[in-house]
Enzyme design. Structure first.
Site, PDB file in Angstrom:
ATOM      1  N   ALA A  66       0.888  -1.168   0.000  1.00  0.00           N
ATOM      2  CA  ALA A  66       0.000   0.000   0.000  1.00  0.00           C
ATOM      3  C   ALA A  66       0.924   1.216   0.000  1.00  0.00           C
ATOM      4  CB  ALA A  66      -0.865  -0.012   1.251  1.00  0.00           C
ATOM      5  N   GLY A 112       0.674  -4.836   0.833  1.00  0.00           N
ATOM      6  CA  GLY A 112      -0.477  -4.845  -0.077  1.00  0.00           C
ATOM      7  C   GLY A 112      -0.165  -5.499  -1.420  1.00  0.00           C
ATOM      8  N   GLU A 115      -0.563  -9.099  -0.802  1.00  0.00           N
ATOM      9  CA  GLU A 115      -2.010  -9.295  -0.603  1.00  0.00           C
ATOM     10  C   GLU A 115      -2.743  -9.303  -1.953  1.00  0.00           C
ATOM     11  OE1 GLU A 115      -1.939  -6.081   2.359  1.00  0.00           O
ATOM     12  OE2 GLU A 115      -2.912  -7.492   3.730  1.00  0.00           O
ATOM     13  N   GLU A 135       4.608  -5.484   7.307  1.00  0.00           N
ATOM     14  CA  GLU A 135       3.888  -4.440   8.052  1.00  0.00           C
ATOM     15  C   GLU A 135       4.364  -4.275   9.485  1.00  0.00           C
ATOM     16  OE1 GLU A 135       2.495  -6.414   5.848  1.00  0.00           O
ATOM     17  OE2 GLU A 135       0.976  -5.354   4.694  1.00  0.00           O
TER      18      GLU A 135
HETATM   19  N1  CAA Z   1       4.676   3.259  -0.665  1.00  0.00           N
HETATM   20  C1  CAA Z   1       5.095   4.439  -1.147  1.00  0.00           C
HETATM   21  N2  CAA Z   1       6.295   4.621  -1.730  1.00  0.00           N
HETATM   22  C2  CAA Z   1       7.096   3.536  -1.833  1.00  0.00           C
HETATM   23  C3  CAA Z   1       6.722   2.270  -1.354  1.00  0.00           C
HETATM   24  C4  CAA Z   1       5.446   2.150  -0.737  1.00  0.00           C
HETATM   25  N3  CAA Z   1       4.975   0.986  -0.284  1.00  0.00           N
HETATM   26  N4  CAA Z   1       7.736   1.400  -1.577  1.00  0.00           N
HETATM   27  C5  CAA Z   1       8.702   2.111  -2.200  1.00  0.00           C
HETATM   28  N5  CAA Z   1       8.326   3.395  -2.354  1.00  0.00           N
HETATM   29  C6  CAA Z   1       9.088   4.491  -2.962  1.00  0.00           C
HETATM   30  C7  CAA Z   1      10.214   4.938  -2.051  1.00  0.00           C
HETATM   31  O1  CAA Z   1       9.731   5.843  -1.072  1.00  0.00           O
HETATM   32  C8  CAA Z   1      11.151   5.578  -3.059  1.00  0.00           C
HETATM   33  O2  CAA Z   1      10.667   6.864  -3.355  1.00  0.00           O
HETATM   34  P1  CAA Z   1      11.696   8.128  -3.444  1.00  0.00           P
HETATM   35  O3  CAA Z   1      12.587   7.762  -4.611  1.00  0.00           O
HETATM   36  O4  CAA Z   1      10.786   9.275  -3.712  1.00  0.00           O
HETATM   37  O5  CAA Z   1      12.445   8.173  -2.157  1.00  0.00           O
HETATM   38  C9  CAA Z   1      10.978   4.719  -4.289  1.00  0.00           C
HETATM   39  O6  CAA Z   1       9.738   4.029  -4.134  1.00  0.00           O
HETATM   40  C10 CAA Z   1      12.060   3.677  -4.460  1.00  0.00           C
HETATM   41  O7  CAA Z   1      12.138   2.934  -3.255  1.00  0.00           O
HETATM   42  P2  CAA Z   1      13.510   2.710  -2.434  1.00  0.00           P
HETATM   43  O8  CAA Z   1      14.436   3.829  -2.667  1.00  0.00           O
HETATM   44  O9  CAA Z   1      13.139   2.382  -1.029  1.00  0.00           O
HETATM   45  O10 CAA Z   1      14.070   1.419  -3.218  1.00  0.00           O
HETATM   46  P3  CAA Z   1      15.047   0.291  -2.645  1.00  0.00           P
HETATM   47  O11 CAA Z   1      15.465  -0.518  -3.820  1.00  0.00           O
HETATM   48  O12 CAA Z   1      16.099   0.893  -1.775  1.00  0.00           O
HETATM   49  O13 CAA Z   1      14.113  -0.608  -1.687  1.00  0.00           O
HETATM   50  C11 CAA Z   1      12.095  -1.807  -1.073  1.00  0.00           C
HETATM   51  C12 CAA Z   1      13.055  -1.345  -2.219  1.00  0.00           C
HETATM   52  C13 CAA Z   1      12.839  -2.820  -0.185  1.00  0.00           C
HETATM   53  C14 CAA Z   1      10.895  -2.465  -1.725  1.00  0.00           C
HETATM   54  C15 CAA Z   1      11.703  -0.571  -0.224  1.00  0.00           C
HETATM   55  O14 CAA Z   1      11.218   0.439  -1.107  1.00  0.00           O
HETATM   56  C16 CAA Z   1      10.623  -0.853   0.782  1.00  0.00           C
HETATM   57  O15 CAA Z   1      10.895  -1.439   1.819  1.00  0.00           O
HETATM   58  N6  CAA Z   1       9.359  -0.399   0.498  1.00  0.00           N
HETATM   59  C17 CAA Z   1       8.257  -0.509   1.413  1.00  0.00           C
HETATM   60  C18 CAA Z   1       7.725  -1.938   1.492  1.00  0.00           C
HETATM   61  C19 CAA Z   1       6.635  -2.042   2.548  1.00  0.00           C
HETATM   62  O16 CAA Z   1       6.858  -1.837   3.715  1.00  0.00           O
HETATM   63  N7  CAA Z   1       5.403  -2.376   2.098  1.00  0.00           N
HETATM   64  C20 CAA Z   1       4.273  -2.518   2.974  1.00  0.00           C
HETATM   65  C21 CAA Z   1       3.474  -1.243   2.964  1.00  0.00           C
HETATM   66  S1  CAA Z   1       2.254  -1.218   4.238  1.00  0.00           S
HETATM   67  C22 CAA Z   1       0.937  -2.093   3.595  1.00  0.00           C
HETATM   68  O17 CAA Z   1       0.986  -2.615   2.494  1.00  0.00           O
HETATM   69  C23 CAA Z   1      -0.263  -2.155   4.492  1.00  0.00           C
HETATM   70  C24 CAA Z   1      -1.364  -3.035   4.024  1.00  0.00           C
HETATM   71  O18 CAA Z   1      -1.338  -4.256   4.178  1.00  0.00           O
HETATM   72  C25 CAA Z   1      -2.561  -2.480   3.454  1.00  0.00           C
END
Ligand code: CAA
Length: 262
Positions: A66, A112, A115, A135
């Protein structure tokens, strides 16, 4: 109306929905969820389409979750609950789709994103893909069905470990857990295999495919006795249909069936 955050294409009997929001690694914001819902409606309304591939555009991510930027702006449990309900509702439509959707997990499928893959009818993945529910490392729990669909698919033990640690698994480990059906080394090979599978399905009795999907969907939330009732009802519909008559007659006459979908 066009799409901004996904690409929707149809080739032969197969639609491809590619989530395409590179600046956020294809994360699901509200607009993307709305567009996904619309793409599913388009797919199910197109008479020539038998099913869809759902994947992430680009090489890095299927869907990274998400949208955390949107989550961070939410204030209050009621708003958060509504946000979870909205995601759950779109994914419920996917799971209940009368045409099969195959997830092709080409990279990060986190939160998400996993999911979303779990709501598909089955999943293929790249060996290098990362599938997880991180999460808890954000101080959250999954909200788009992850705790329930993952548990039902891989069992409570494996699901508990993934959900409580937040650590992702790669494609091969996902295969071992039964989370994905097949693993591939290249996105091209994975998409070609998914297309071939959907083309096989397109050649089967269309009404039977729809009824089988309905039996799986409705039965998955019932106890065995109730689910067997559903199966018997739908078997009744299938065997008394024109396609059921044609399929059985064609077998006995040693010829290929000509299904009409009725
Ligand atoms: N939401 C919004 N933006 C996101 C994102 C997310 N889930 N995942 C990545 N991005 C964005 C980053 O903020 C970054 O943006 P900027 O360039 O503007 O800083 C861009 O995408 C590239 O990401 P990274 O620089 O972090 O890339 P990386 O290669 O270093 O890492 C990754 C990749 C390991 C996937 C890392 O991006 C990450 O951990 N992302 C989040 C994953 C996460 O926690 N997902 C769960 C979300 S909560 C959820 O989903 C709740 C639910 O069940 C409903």
């Amino acid at each position: 109306m066009g799409y901004e955050n996904l690409r929707y294409e149809v080739e032969g009997p197969v639609a491809t929905i590619a989530i395409d929001r590179p600046k956020a690694l294809n994360a699901l914001d509200e607009r993307t969820l709305d567009e996904l819902e619309r793409a599913l409606e388009d797919m199910n309304a197109a008479p020539e389409v038998a099913g869809a591939i759902l994947t992430g555009a680009g090489e890095k991510a299927f869907v990274a979750g998400a949208d955390i930027r949107q989550l961070a702006e939410v204030r209050g449990a009621d708003v958060a609950r509504r946000l979870a309900r909205r995601g759950q509702a779109v994914l419920a439509k996917l799971s209940a789709s009368p045409r099969p959707v195959v997830a092709c997990v080409n990279g990060y499928a986190l939160g998400g994103g996993l999911e979303l893959a779990l709501a598909c009818h089955f999943r293929y993945a790249l060996a290098k893909a990362k599938l997880g529910l991180p999460e808890v490392s954000l101080g959250l729990i999954p909200g788009y069905g992850g705790t329930q669909r993952l548990m039902r698919l891989v069992g409570r033990g494996a699901a508990s470990e993934m959900i409580l640690t937040g650590d992702p698994v790669d494609g091969n480990e996902a295969l071992r857990l039964g989370l994905v059906n097949q693993v591939f080394e290249s996105k091209e090979a994975m998409l070609a295999a998914a297309r071939k599978t959907l083309e096989t399905i397109a050649g089967r009795g269309p009404l039977a495919v729809r009824l089988a999907l309905e039996a799986l969907e409705r039965g998955s939330s019932l106890d065995l006795a109730g689910a067997l009732d559903v199966e018997a009802d739908l078997f009744g519909v299938a065997l008394s249909s024109a396609d059921g008559a044609e399929g059985t007659r064609a077998f006995l006459e040693k010829r290929k069936p000509e299904f009409t979908g009725s």
